[in-house]
Design an enzyme around this catalytic site. Sequence first.
Site, PDB file in Angstrom:
ATOM      1  N   LYS A 128      -0.475   9.684  -2.193  1.00 58.40           N
ATOM      2  CA  LYS A 128      -1.687   9.423  -2.972  1.00 58.40           C
ATOM      3  C   LYS A 128      -2.589  10.635  -3.202  1.00 58.40           C
ATOM      4  O   LYS A 128      -3.747  10.472  -3.585  1.00 58.40           O
ATOM      5  CB  LYS A 128      -2.518   8.310  -2.297  1.00 58.40           C
ATOM      6  CG  LYS A 128      -3.019   8.669  -0.905  1.00 58.40           C
ATOM      7  CD  LYS A 128      -3.816   7.535  -0.293  1.00 58.40           C
ATOM      8  CE  LYS A 128      -4.393   7.876   1.051  1.00 58.40           C
ATOM      9  NZ  LYS A 128      -5.401   8.938   1.034  1.00 58.40           N
ATOM     10  N   ARG A 162     -10.778  21.322 -10.317  1.00 57.38           N
ATOM     11  CA  ARG A 162      -9.452  21.087  -9.739  1.00 57.38           C
ATOM     12  C   ARG A 162      -8.575  20.364 -10.760  1.00 57.38           C
ATOM     13  O   ARG A 162      -9.019  19.419 -11.417  1.00 57.38           O
ATOM     14  CB  ARG A 162      -9.600  20.234  -8.465  1.00 57.38           C
ATOM     15  CG  ARG A 162      -8.316  19.920  -7.749  1.00 57.38           C
ATOM     16  CD  ARG A 162      -8.580  19.204  -6.432  1.00 57.38           C
ATOM     17  NE  ARG A 162      -9.303  17.949  -6.615  1.00 57.38           N
ATOM     18  CZ  ARG A 162      -9.625  17.129  -5.607  1.00 57.38           C
ATOM     19  NH1 ARG A 162      -9.316  17.460  -4.370  1.00 57.38           N
ATOM     20  NH2 ARG A 162     -10.278  16.011  -5.834  1.00 57.38           N
ATOM     21  N   ASN A 210      -7.579  15.241   1.282  1.00 56.41           N
ATOM     22  CA  ASN A 210      -7.595  15.297  -0.178  1.00 56.41           C
ATOM     23  C   ASN A 210      -8.789  14.539  -0.754  1.00 56.41           C
ATOM     24  O   ASN A 210      -9.134  14.730  -1.910  1.00 56.41           O
ATOM     25  CB  ASN A 210      -6.294  14.705  -0.739  1.00 56.41           C
ATOM     26  CG  ASN A 210      -5.112  15.591  -0.441  1.00 56.41           C
ATOM     27  OD1 ASN A 210      -4.995  16.674  -0.984  1.00 56.41           O
ATOM     28  ND2 ASN A 210      -4.236  15.147   0.454  1.00 56.41           N
ATOM     29  N   VAL A 267     -16.945  22.002  -3.405  1.00 53.18           N
ATOM     30  CA  VAL A 267     -17.263  21.059  -4.476  1.00 53.18           C
ATOM     31  C   VAL A 267     -16.557  21.565  -5.731  1.00 53.18           C
ATOM     32  O   VAL A 267     -16.883  22.628  -6.255  1.00 53.18           O
ATOM     33  CB  VAL A 267     -18.789  20.976  -4.710  1.00 53.18           C
ATOM     34  CG1 VAL A 267     -19.100  20.068  -5.892  1.00 53.18           C
ATOM     35  CG2 VAL A 267     -19.490  20.474  -3.448  1.00 53.18           C
ATOM     36  N   PHE A 268     -15.558  20.799  -6.183  1.00 54.79           N
ATOM     37  CA  PHE A 268     -14.728  21.262  -7.299  1.00 54.79           C
ATOM     38  C   PHE A 268     -15.429  21.011  -8.632  1.00 54.79           C
ATOM     39  O   PHE A 268     -15.453  19.897  -9.131  1.00 54.79           O
ATOM     40  CB  PHE A 268     -13.362  20.577  -7.268  1.00 54.79           C
ATOM     41  CG  PHE A 268     -12.533  20.950  -6.078  1.00 54.79           C
ATOM     42  CD1 PHE A 268     -11.929  22.197  -5.994  1.00 54.79           C
ATOM     43  CD2 PHE A 268     -12.375  20.063  -5.012  1.00 54.79           C
ATOM     44  CE1 PHE A 268     -11.169  22.554  -4.894  1.00 54.79           C
ATOM     45  CE2 PHE A 268     -11.614  20.407  -3.907  1.00 54.79           C
ATOM     46  CZ  PHE A 268     -11.021  21.661  -3.845  1.00 54.79           C
ATOM     47  N   TYR A 292       0.383  11.494  -9.778  1.00 59.93           N
ATOM     48  CA  TYR A 292      -0.006  10.363  -8.919  1.00 59.93           C
ATOM     49  C   TYR A 292      -0.510   9.211  -9.782  1.00 59.93           C
ATOM     50  O   TYR A 292      -0.072   8.065  -9.638  1.00 59.93           O
ATOM     51  CB  TYR A 292      -1.084  10.789  -7.921  1.00 59.93           C
ATOM     52  CG  TYR A 292      -1.840   9.612  -7.354  1.00 59.93           C
ATOM     53  CD1 TYR A 292      -1.214   8.732  -6.466  1.00 59.93           C
ATOM     54  CD2 TYR A 292      -3.156   9.347  -7.729  1.00 59.93           C
ATOM     55  CE1 TYR A 292      -1.893   7.629  -5.963  1.00 59.93           C
ATOM     56  CE2 TYR A 292      -3.837   8.252  -7.236  1.00 59.93           C
ATOM     57  CZ  TYR A 292      -3.199   7.395  -6.354  1.00 59.93           C
ATOM     58  OH  TYR A 292      -3.872   6.292  -5.870  1.00 59.93           O
ATOM     59  N   SER A 295      -4.985   1.761  -8.870  1.00 59.64           N
ATOM     60  CA  SER A 295      -6.046   2.767  -8.830  1.00 59.64           C
ATOM     61  C   SER A 295      -6.729   2.899 -10.180  1.00 59.64           C
ATOM     62  O   SER A 295      -6.106   2.680 -11.230  1.00 59.64           O
ATOM     63  CB  SER A 295      -5.433   4.118  -8.438  1.00 59.64           C
ATOM     64  OG  SER A 295      -6.329   5.172  -8.680  1.00 59.64           O
ATOM     65  N   PHE A 299       0.812  -1.217   0.000  1.00 60.05           N
ATOM     66  CA  PHE A 299       0.000   0.000   0.000  1.00 60.05           C
ATOM     67  C   PHE A 299       0.848   1.270   0.000  1.00 60.05           C
ATOM     68  O   PHE A 299       0.392   2.314  -0.467  1.00 60.05           O
ATOM     69  CB  PHE A 299      -0.891   0.057   1.257  1.00 60.05           C
ATOM     70  CG  PHE A 299      -1.938  -1.001   1.329  1.00 60.05           C
ATOM     71  CD1 PHE A 299      -3.067  -0.941   0.531  1.00 60.05           C
ATOM     72  CD2 PHE A 299      -1.814  -2.067   2.205  1.00 60.05           C
ATOM     73  CE1 PHE A 299      -4.056  -1.904   0.602  1.00 60.05           C
ATOM     74  CE2 PHE A 299      -2.790  -3.044   2.290  1.00 60.05           C
ATOM     75  CZ  PHE A 299      -3.908  -2.964   1.488  1.00 60.05           C
ATOM     76  N   LYS A 316       1.030   5.173 -10.638  1.00 62.60           N
ATOM     77  CA  LYS A 316       0.320   3.887 -10.586  1.00 62.60           C
ATOM     78  C   LYS A 316       0.461   3.149 -11.920  1.00 62.60           C
ATOM     79  O   LYS A 316       0.660   1.928 -11.950  1.00 62.60           O
ATOM     80  CB  LYS A 316      -1.155   4.104 -10.241  1.00 62.60           C
ATOM     81  CG  LYS A 316      -1.396   4.562  -8.808  1.00 62.60           C
ATOM     82  CD  LYS A 316      -0.894   3.555  -7.782  1.00 62.60           C
ATOM     83  CE  LYS A 316      -1.231   3.951  -6.357  1.00 62.60           C
ATOM     84  NZ  LYS A 316      -0.669   3.009  -5.355  1.00 62.60           N
TER      85      LYS A 316
END
Length: 343
Positions: free
Chosen positions: A86, A298, A201, A220-221, A151, A126, A82, A155
């Site tokens: 992130k 965003r 986040n 609220v983006f 990010y 992800s 893990f 992954k």
Amino acid sequence: MTKVLVTGGTGFIGSHTVVELLQKNYEVVIIDDLSNSSESVLDSIEKIAGVKPEFEKFDLCDKNKLQDFFRRHKDIKAVIHFAAKKAVGESVDNPLLYYRNNLFSFVNLLECMLENAIKFIVFSSSCTVYGEPDYLPVDEHAPIKKAASPYGNTKQICEEILEETISANNEKLEGIALRYFNPTGAHESALIGELPIGIPNNLIPFVTQTAIGKRDKLKVFGGDYETEDGSCIRDFIHVVDLAKAHIIALERMINLKIQSPYEVFNLGTGVGYSVLDVVKTFEKVSGVKLNYEIVGRRDGDIMQMYADTNLANHELGWKAERGLEQMLDTAWKWELALKEKNK
């Protein structure tokens, strides 16, 4: 007793997975640098599972420490990985931090696994690997497009590293990459849950922190996306359902049921909820009116994403059992428990 290394095991998903492992009588050792978690989580895990896992604090990017760790733990059978940074927004602002941390740590881990003949790894991936999808719901055959954030790119690259390392080390390494959608909720005991350090986040902890008064307002983006209410759509999955999938994936390899040395599965509910759906459902579940405002989009966010879960349902025999109301209810109970604890 099978011994499993869980990297990032004091984090949100890691801690819930450790609980599930201990409850199935696995022996667990955790490596975590505590950069986004607390050592007190170990006590909470013990309260739930009745066993306190072994724990070592260090950064996986320090290969000397990692090699020393494996010299001292010769009986590890498998790894669930893990440990990674992130936060999408932070990765956009500081990409080198993400490439250094997420890639170097993973390369070190795989090298040490091969050096110590540890064959099995479950990798925490992800849905961000799909970028902005061509079709919905997204299945495992969807094209891997340019990532919307550094990010997400880490992954993608880690999946490539894992697949190519497995291919080059025939019969020495097997791996399953689990592509999660949006993990949320908390353990029903309210002893462990999502505990971001600093400003959250992820949406749900921001919702609960706003409701309890830690945050003045939920942002609220984006309210101008081409969705029914203008806000982004996501597939939320309860963290306990997600944790259980890791045990199933691990046992698939240990019990020789894996169909190829490298497999990939989507983990979600298959249902998309908008950000404003989440707000309304939370208000219904908690009875608390949320103070929120719609602001600009965003960087790094995509419009909508939800999973086709047929492969995981049929191949793994796994299915998400908890719906959005239960996710939000357990997340809220966790937030209330934190408040009580910090009085």
